[in-house]
Design a protein around this motif. Structure first.
Motif, PDB file in Angstrom:
ATOM      1  N   HIS A   1       0.826  -1.203   0.000  1.00  0.00           N
ATOM      2  CA  HIS A   1       0.000   0.000   0.000  1.00  0.00           C
ATOM      3  C   HIS A   1       0.865   1.260   0.000  1.00  0.00           C
ATOM      4  O   HIS A   1       0.605   2.189  -0.767  1.00  0.00           O
ATOM      5  N   THR A   2       1.874   1.283   0.841  1.00  0.00           N
ATOM      6  CA  THR A   2       2.731   2.479   0.918  1.00  0.00           C
ATOM      7  C   THR A   2       3.531   2.639  -0.366  1.00  0.00           C
ATOM      8  O   THR A   2       3.643   3.741  -0.912  1.00  0.00           O
TER       9      THR A   2
ATOM     10  N   HIS B   1       1.368   3.718  -3.434  1.00  0.00           N
ATOM     11  CA  HIS B   1       0.975   5.121  -3.353  1.00  0.00           C
ATOM     12  C   HIS B   1       2.148   6.035  -3.737  1.00  0.00           C
ATOM     13  O   HIS B   1       1.969   6.983  -4.523  1.00  0.00           O
TER      14      HIS B   1
ATOM     15  N   VAL C   1      -3.822   5.122   3.367  1.00  0.00           N
ATOM     16  CA  VAL C   1      -2.710   4.169   3.280  1.00  0.00           C
ATOM     17  C   VAL C   1      -2.341   3.659   4.666  1.00  0.00           C
ATOM     18  O   VAL C   1      -2.069   2.470   4.868  1.00  0.00           O
TER      19      VAL C   1
ATOM     20  N   SER D   1      -2.460  -0.125   6.069  1.00  0.00           N
ATOM     21  CA  SER D   1      -1.216  -0.665   6.611  1.00  0.00           C
ATOM     22  C   SER D   1      -1.334  -1.026   8.080  1.00  0.00           C
ATOM     23  O   SER D   1      -0.385  -1.558   8.671  1.00  0.00           O
TER      24      SER D   1
END
Length: 1002
Positions: free
Chosen positions: A538-539, A542, A568, A572
């Motif tokens: 996710h991080t 992005h 995010v 996470s």
């Protein structure tokens, strides 16, 4: 230097004989052509007019059809440069790539461009690489494939950063200021390199190049990073890495170069044994002994299972432990005899405890290790877990502490003790360690060691091995898959494969983090208090999207709330954004370029047909591309690898400004201020690349360039001869059907087809040097020394529209077209220049838009080759009987018993005696008589010779070894003042053929 793991101690055949047998062909003897002249005209293709002046020659000059063309024999200086630029403009070199991408093609050829480094001006190494690639691309395009070739540049990294900042350094500059200066520097270098590549004639998508600092590229790179991280292949750890004090960053092995002249100070020192090994009884250890090793501040001493001996020095009675097989060497080194007191196996010694010589409270265990060898030293090796790769493995196995005693500047830390703190380990620190060992009486021997040692490839300063917290790729888990993938890759030369595999074996992990500003940021966030890394799909996804939209500068420009938004964080399962800070490390540039397949190749599962780079990329781009692609896609990103050598001086030396042997490609093309550096043009540079054995070191200098220029000049003369003799010929309306041609003309089409096959094969093998060798052999043997010398009479003196002359012109036009296309990938400027002068195509049409060599299988007719080569065998006997004399001044009688050979010769001469038959033309004699046996009334001065010729038809089904005899006598005929053949009744009378031609023209 003591802390950097010094492992010293512990311590050509002629035309008619080049084939023995061909399917359906003939077994021929090794013979060569005479250099005789025909009709007084030189056999060389450059001659355009008769070489002598006859008494009646002038009045018939206008009736002889001599070559005509405005194609220049020679182009030099500014005229040459202007012509190349004119060709590039008129033939639309700049539009060629887009044109071929838009046309329909059944197959694509993808050559993925390895990015040159954007840190300087173009050099001959660039020329070697880019031109070699362009030769193959142009060939593939000519033969109808759609070429995919997107040039790129490697734009990040320390060298660019250092050059961009110059004397400013990084003091007081923010990361964004550093990045701005580095970007500007890289863009300037790219502009200069791109202009040079275009001037060299490199065909590419210059409007759609790839740059590793482009946002879209960086986003594709982070996608690769994220997929590898999600598979557990990327991790953070504290372990020894190559560290460059001069650039204050970790380095990967691919960023090292080894200095073979590096001098280290090797020492032998004693470690007193404090605790007996458990496998040695007190009874066996009735003595007190020392261990002799090379040391810094070891945590352990390692040994092998081999036999070790306790020896007594006879000069001072000191007891030492050394490997038994090293005893003699140690005695010589110490200058004393060593008496063996007792022996033990390595396994018996395991578990013993020694005392550190300068820190008595520190215990140093004896441990087994596979990296210990008996090649040098004592057979015992010091182990400093923080400062050696093998040492770290031992420490991990036996759970030893990993204490770093060297800081980022290459100086001892406080852990080394107050006497060593802040001293450079490479200089004064080494001096002080040796002094301390002397003071405590533990130094046995010191010697200077010249050996290969790793240096920072950019700063040219030595590196150290020290532990730090870095990001790594677990290459150990990828190696087997990478090796398996390599088995499906073709490697040229094949010998490079072992180097690729060896590099993979040596690489257990790959450090990919760098402590610099100019690069792609590693998309990781750290918890302010715990230091725990926050990184997941996710991080990373992005951040990748932000990089694609804004470029990686946004890592420093945007607030962390934008880089790490609430959505995010929620996915996470992380805490509030205020708990995190962004990381400061950037990715290794080898990861940058190694992910290029993901950014440039059009389909996610596609593989390039070829990667073509220098041998330094075996441990660089080839490997980083392989590892990243195997990690993500389980396959190599390339189907073939071409590994070429480096450009060196003509003495074989590496080029350097200090030696004054640097060859600037711009000076090669445009000339220099010195008269000894003329303007050679781009085609000479391209010929140099093509002619070289690119799989070894490639030499360049005045000799190589002058040779290339001379070779092109000789080629121009041949092309001028061909152009001159087809100037009034239109192949679209005047070409003769091969079945109606003279046999020798048909035979030349057969040789042209053979030539085209060989050239095509050589280009397909990335071997342009073989193309040139095949071309030169074809021109010198088949054309200049053979065909051109034979057909000049027919070409110049037969009626303009006669079948014989048009037959010859048809072949010359085919040869011109085939030769021009064969050289086009190597010499595109010359090829297009020739094409502009050649007949048979519309105005404005260019060679590169008209395809590859056109040859036909119908050119090979049964019996044709045997007839001509049989005649040539007889011809060789004839010419060798009159060495150095004019064959046109002799009558030739050929006697062959009835059989296949006689029938073949009859196909060349139907009548018993002739002065104008195809057989007579081949023999280049005044008259030929063909009979079954030699006449009995031969004159006394007749020269006799005998020979045999093996006929091999239908793959050996028909074989006949035929004998022949020849008789050679001076002709009684006079020389014709027009054609200069000895076929006239008197010197003031034309021969019958010329009489007819002249009378018809009046």
């Amino acid at each position: 230097m003591l802390l950097c793991r010094i492992s010293l101690v512990s311590q050509t055949l002629p035309r008619w004989g080049r084939r023995s047998q061909r399917g359906g062909g003939l077994l021929l003897r090794a013979v060569s052509f005479s250099s005789s002249r025909c009709h007084g005209v030189s056999s060389g293709e450059g001659s355009a007019q008769p070489a002598e002046s006859g008494s009646g020659q002038g009045q018939y000059r206008d009736t002889v059809l001599l070559p005509k063309t405005d194609f220049p024999m020679k182009l030099t200086g500014q005229k040459l440069l202007d012509k190349e630029l004119e060709i590039q403009q008129d033939c639309k070199f700049a539009d060629l790539y887009s044109w071929q991408r838009e046309r329909k093609a059944k197959k694509e050829f993808c050559l993925h461009d390895g990015p040159p480094y954007a840190n300087g001006d173009p050099h001959v190494g660039h020329a070697l690489n880019k031109i070699l690639k362009d030769i193959r691309n142009r060939f593939e395009m000519l033969r109808g494939r759609q070429v995919h070739y997107v040039p790129g540049w490697d734009c990040h990294g320390l060298p660019i950063e250092l050059k961009a900042l110059g004397e400013l350094g990084t003091s007081g500059l923010s990361p964004l200021q550093i990045r701005q200066k580095a970007r500007e520097f890289a863009e300037g270098a790219i502009a200069r390199q791109m202009a040079a590549f275009q001037r060299w004639g490199v065909m590419a998508d210059w409007d759609q190049c790839y740059y590793t600092f482009d946002g879209a590229y960086e986003a594709a790179q982070l996608k690769v990073f994220q997929e590898m991280h999600s598979k557990g292949l990327i991790y953070q750890d504290y372990k020894p890495v190559f560290w460059s004090p001069s650039s204050r960053t970790a380095l990967a092995e691919a960023e090292l170069e080894y200095n073979a002249e590096h001098v280290s100070r090797a020492i032998y020192t004693t470690f007193p044994l404090a605790t007996l090994p458990p496998n040695i009884t007190k009874e066996a250890a009735f003595f007190f002994f020392f261990i002799c090793v090379l040391t810094d501040k070891p945590s352990a001493t390692c040994l092998m299972p081999s036999e070790y001996s306790v020896v007594k020095r006879l000069d001072n009675s000191e007891l030492l432990l050394v490997a038994t097989e090293r005893t003699a060497n140690m005695a010589a080194l110490l200058g004393t005899e060593l008496e063996v007191v007792s022996t033990f196996t390595g396994s018996q010694l395991e578990g013993g405890i020694c005392k550190h010589p300068t820190i008595p409270s520190k215990e140093v265990p004896l441990l087994p290790a596979n990296h210990v060898t008996m090649a040098k030293g004592t057979g015992l090796v010091h182990t400093a877990p923080a400062h050696g790769m093998e040492d770290y493995s031992v420490a991990s196995q036996f759970k030893l502490s990993v204490d770093c005693i060297v800081n980022e500047d290459g100086k001892f830390t406080e852990l080394a003790g107050p006497e060593l703190h802040n001293l450079s380990v490479m200089n004064e620190g080494t001096d002080r360690v040796i002094s301390m060992l002397k003071e405590c009486g533990s130094l046995v021997k010191e010697e200077r060691c010249v050996h290969s040692y790793p240096y920072d490839w950019r700063t040219k300063q030595p590196v150290v091995i020290r532990p730090s917290k870095q990001w790594f790729i677990n290459t150990a888990s990828l190696k087997d898959k990478a090796k398996e993938a390599l088995q499906k890759v073709r490697v040229l030369p094949e010998s490079a494969r072992s180097s690729l595999l060896a590099m993979l074996d040596r690489r257990t992990y790959w450090c990919i983090s760098r402590q610099r500003s100019w690069g792609v940021p590693i998309p990781v966030f750290y918890h302010r208090e715990t230091g725990e890394a926050l990184i997941n799909k996710h991080t990373v996804s992005h951040v990748a999207q932000l990089f694609k939209e804004k470029g990686s500068d946004c890592w420093w420009e945007l607030p962390i709330e934008t880089l790490l938004p609430a959505a995010v964080l929620k996915k996470s399962k992380a805490g509030p954004v205020g708990d995190y800070i962004r990381g400061e490390d950037v990715l290794d540039i080898w990861f940058d370029s190694g992910a290029s397949w993901a950014a440039v190749l059009e389909e996610s599962d596609s593989r390039a047909d070829a990667y073509v780079e220098g041998k330094d990329q075996i441990g660089g781009w080839f490997q980083s591309s392989l590892l990243t692609s195997v990690a993500v896609r389980n396959k190599a990103p390339y189907k073939s690898l071409v590994v070429h050598g480096f450009a060196v001086s003509e003495k074989g030396e590496k080029m350097s400004k200090s030696l004054g042997n640097v060859v600037d490609p711009d000076v090669v093309i445009n000339g220099g201020k010195d008269p000894s550096t003329p303007a050679f043009g781009a085609d000479v540079l391209r010929w140099w690349v093509a002619e070289s054995n690119v799989f070894s070191e490639v030499q360049i200098g005045p000799n190589a360039l002058n040779s290339a220029r001379d070779s092109i000049s000789k080629l121009r003369r041949t092309l001028k001869f061909l152009l001159g003799n087809v100037h009034s010929f239109d192949p679209r309306s005047q070409a003769v059907d091969p079945k109606e041609m003279h046999y020798i003309d048909q035979y030349m089409l057969h040789l042209l087809r053979e030539f085209s096959i060989k050239v095509t094969d050589a280009y397909s093998e990335f071997d342009p040097g073989r193309v040139i060798r095949v071309l030169q052999a074809f021109i010198s043997r088949d054309l200049s020394s053979f065909y051109f010398s034979i057909i000049k009479d027919r070409l110049y003196c037969d009626p303009e529209d006669s079948l014989g002359r048009r037959s010859c012109q048809t072949v010359l036009e085919e040869i011109l077209d085939g030769v021009t296309r064969s050289i086009a990938p190597i010499l595109p400027h010359l090829a297009e220049e020739v094409y502009l002068h050649a007949p048979g195509h519309d105005e404005g049409e260019t060679l590169f838009r008209s395809g590859w060599i056109k040859s036909s299988s119908v050119w090979r007719r049964p019996g044709l080759e045997e007839a001509v080569e049989g005649a040539c065998a007889i011809r060789d006997s004839f010419l060798s009987s009159i060495p150095g004399k004019n064959s046109a001044q002799y009558d030739l009688t050929i006697a062959i018993e009835p059989g296949l050979l006689f029938e073949l010769m009859e196909s060349l001469q139907e009548e018993p005696t002739s002065t104008s038959s195809q057989l007579c033309e081949l023999m280049m004699s005044s008259r030929v008589k063909l009979c079954s046996e030699l006449p009995r009334d031969l004159p006394s001065d007749a020269l006799l010779k005998h020979g045999t010729f093996l006929i091999n038809l239908e793959g050996g089904v028909i074989r006949e070894d035929s004998a022949y005899s020849i008789a050679v006598v001076p002709t009684s005929a006079a020389r014709c003042p027009r054609c200069r053949r000895f076929t006239a009744e008197s010197t003031d009378c034309l021969c019958p053929r010329c009489q007819t031609i002249v009378s018809q023209s009046q």
